[in-house]
Design a protein around this motif. Structure first.
Motif, PDB file in Angstrom:
ATOM      1  N   MET A 190       0.826  -1.206   0.000  1.00  0.00           N
ATOM      2  CA  MET A 190       0.000   0.000   0.000  1.00  0.00           C
ATOM      3  C   MET A 190       0.869   1.268   0.000  1.00  0.00           C
ATOM      4  SD  MET A 190      -2.929   1.403  -0.126  1.00  0.00           S
ATOM      5  CE  MET A 190      -4.059   0.045   0.162  1.00  0.00           C
ATOM      6  N   LYS A 191       1.964   1.252   0.769  1.00  0.00           N
ATOM      7  CA  LYS A 191       2.851   2.414   0.843  1.00  0.00           C
ATOM      8  C   LYS A 191       3.409   2.770  -0.525  1.00  0.00           C
ATOM      9  CE  LYS A 191       6.917   1.696   2.435  1.00  0.00           C
ATOM     10  NZ  LYS A 191       8.082   1.398   3.323  1.00  0.00           N
ATOM     11  N   GLU A 192       3.831   1.746  -1.287  1.00  0.00           N
ATOM     12  CA  GLU A 192       4.411   1.983  -2.589  1.00  0.00           C
ATOM     13  C   GLU A 192       3.379   2.582  -3.550  1.00  0.00           C
ATOM     14  OE1 GLU A 192       4.389  -0.918  -1.035  1.00  0.00           O
ATOM     15  OE2 GLU A 192       6.438  -0.952  -0.246  1.00  0.00           O
ATOM     16  N   VAL A 194      11.705   8.268  -2.307  1.00  0.00           N
ATOM     17  CA  VAL A 194      11.171   7.258  -1.391  1.00  0.00           C
ATOM     18  C   VAL A 194      10.821   5.986  -2.157  1.00  0.00           C
ATOM     19  CG1 VAL A 194       9.274   6.678   0.165  1.00  0.00           C
ATOM     20  CG2 VAL A 194      10.320   8.951   0.276  1.00  0.00           C
ATOM     21  N   VAL A 195      10.201   6.149  -3.315  1.00  0.00           N
ATOM     22  CA  VAL A 195       9.807   4.995  -4.131  1.00  0.00           C
ATOM     23  C   VAL A 195      11.036   4.240  -4.635  1.00  0.00           C
ATOM     24  CG1 VAL A 195       8.707   4.281  -6.286  1.00  0.00           C
ATOM     25  CG2 VAL A 195       7.600   5.980  -4.823  1.00  0.00           C
ATOM     26  N   LEU A 205       4.147   1.515  -9.663  1.00  0.00           N
ATOM     27  CA  LEU A 205       2.740   1.434  -9.264  1.00  0.00           C
ATOM     28  C   LEU A 205       2.103   0.155  -9.808  1.00  0.00           C
ATOM     29  CD1 LEU A 205       0.319   2.891  -7.936  1.00  0.00           C
ATOM     30  CD2 LEU A 205      -0.098   3.999 -10.131  1.00  0.00           C
ATOM     31  N   ILE A 206       2.374  -0.151 -11.066  1.00  0.00           N
ATOM     32  CA  ILE A 206       1.835  -1.380 -11.675  1.00  0.00           C
ATOM     33  C   ILE A 206       2.379  -2.605 -10.941  1.00  0.00           C
ATOM     34  CG2 ILE A 206       1.903  -2.819 -13.744  1.00  0.00           C
ATOM     35  CD1 ILE A 206       1.898  -0.214 -15.376  1.00  0.00           C
ATOM     36  N   ASN A 207       3.667  -2.593 -10.658  1.00  0.00           N
ATOM     37  CA  ASN A 207       4.293  -3.711  -9.949  1.00  0.00           C
ATOM     38  C   ASN A 207       3.666  -3.917  -8.570  1.00  0.00           C
ATOM     39  OD1 ASN A 207       6.901  -5.465 -10.445  1.00  0.00           O
ATOM     40  ND2 ASN A 207       6.917  -4.946  -8.272  1.00  0.00           N
ATOM     41  N   ALA A 208       3.357  -2.797  -7.910  1.00  0.00           N
ATOM     42  CA  ALA A 208       2.774  -2.877  -6.574  1.00  0.00           C
ATOM     43  C   ALA A 208       1.313  -3.334  -6.608  1.00  0.00           C
ATOM     44  CB  ALA A 208       2.888  -1.516  -5.879  1.00  0.00           C
ATOM     45  N   ILE A 209       0.554  -2.802  -7.584  1.00  0.00           N
ATOM     46  CA  ILE A 209      -0.866  -3.159  -7.684  1.00  0.00           C
ATOM     47  C   ILE A 209      -1.038  -4.641  -7.994  1.00  0.00           C
ATOM     48  CG2 ILE A 209      -2.934  -2.844  -9.087  1.00  0.00           C
ATOM     49  CD1 ILE A 209      -2.256   0.100  -9.282  1.00  0.00           C
ATOM     50  N   LEU A 210      -0.150  -5.167  -8.818  1.00  0.00           N
ATOM     51  CA  LEU A 210      -0.243  -6.579  -9.188  1.00  0.00           C
ATOM     52  C   LEU A 210       0.260  -7.498  -8.082  1.00  0.00           C
ATOM     53  CD1 LEU A 210       0.745  -6.487 -12.957  1.00  0.00           C
ATOM     54  CD2 LEU A 210      -1.534  -6.572 -11.917  1.00  0.00           C
ATOM     55  N   GLY A 211       0.654  -6.893  -6.957  1.00  0.00           N
ATOM     56  CA  GLY A 211       0.926  -7.680  -5.755  1.00  0.00           C
ATOM     57  C   GLY A 211       2.268  -8.326  -5.660  1.00  0.00           C
ATOM     58  N   ARG A 212       3.257  -7.814  -6.423  1.00  0.00           N
ATOM     59  CA  ARG A 212       4.566  -8.442  -6.370  1.00  0.00           C
ATOM     60  C   ARG A 212       5.313  -8.058  -5.084  1.00  0.00           C
ATOM     61  NH1 ARG A 212       6.868 -11.439 -10.534  1.00  0.00           N
ATOM     62  NH2 ARG A 212       5.188 -12.092 -11.887  1.00  0.00           N
ATOM     63  N   TYR A 213       4.956  -6.927  -4.481  1.00  0.00           N
ATOM     64  CA  TYR A 213       5.585  -6.567  -3.208  1.00  0.00           C
ATOM     65  C   TYR A 213       4.738  -5.538  -2.496  1.00  0.00           C
ATOM     66  CZ  TYR A 213       7.431  -2.018  -4.803  1.00  0.00           C
ATOM     67  OH  TYR A 213       7.570  -0.733  -5.272  1.00  0.00           O
TER      68      TYR A 213
END
Length: 216
Positions: free
Chosen positions: A1-3, A65-66, A208-216
């Protein structure tokens, strides 16, 4: 969520920088063109310069930060090197956009060169694991790493524009028998400076795409 939150905020402030000229007070001044003007020429009043600086600082802060969070997932020399280069690029963006105006062209060009080169190499390095060791980094989507590199190479192509060396030259025009020198309609260096911002925004979208797809 933070990412997701931080990358989305970075995209918001990056977009704010791009649309800022449309809200700038430019009465009796030439209309701003992203193709002809530099980012540092956006503010026309002191209060606008303060606001523009705050927006640019916010963009760079959230990008930093990202990048730290994204590239610190593994202790890989490639990813750590990419992170350091992109962090340097963000510092350079602040200097180029807000503090090195065109009345100090040499300083401006030096920091612009640092900003552009660190973005190119930072992005390009990210794609290296895609070709030989991507399975070692399951938290990254392979295509995300590849696209990082592709946009680094796209920015590199702009650097090889032969017109770049003439960025400071003016066009000679004759009107009513009088010769005038006016700004070129397309400024290669200004376009690359804007392109660097866009590459960082694409990077934020990829994270954002990487985070939404749940990789981390």
């Amino acid at each position: 969520m933070k990412e997701i939150i931080f990358s989305a905020l970075a995209l918001f402030f990056g977009l704010t920088i791009i649309v800022f000229p449309f809200f700038s007070y430019r009465k009796k001044m030439e209309k701003y063109s992203h193709l002809a003007f530099f980012p540092c020429e956006i503010p026309t009043t002191q209060i606008e310069r303060y606001i523009f600086t705050v927006v640019t600082l916010a963009f760079s802060l959230f990008c930093d930060v990202v990048y730290i969070d994204f590239f610190s997932l593994y202790s890989s020399p490639v990813f750590i090197s990419s992170m350091i280069l992109l962090l340097i690029s963000q510092v350079s963006i602040i200097v180029v956009y807000c503090y090195t105006l065109l009345d100090s062209p040499r300083i401006h060009i030096i920091f612009a060169a640092i900003m552009i080169s660190t973005t190119i190499f930072g992005n390009t390095l990210t794609a290296i694991p895609y070709f030989n060791e991507v399975d070692r980094y399951p938290l990254y989507i392979p295509s995300v790493l590849l696209v990082f590199g592709v946009f680094g190479l796209i920015l590199l192509l702009f650097v090889f524009n032969p017109q770049l060396k003439d960025w400071a030259k003016l066009d000679k025009v004759e009107e009513d028998g009088k010769i005038q020198y006016i700004r070129k309609r397309v400024n290669p260096l200004g376009i690359i400076e804007w392109g660097t911002l866009c590459v960082h925004m694409v990077n934020m979208l990829l994270v954002l795409i990487n985070a939404i797809l749940g990789r981390y």
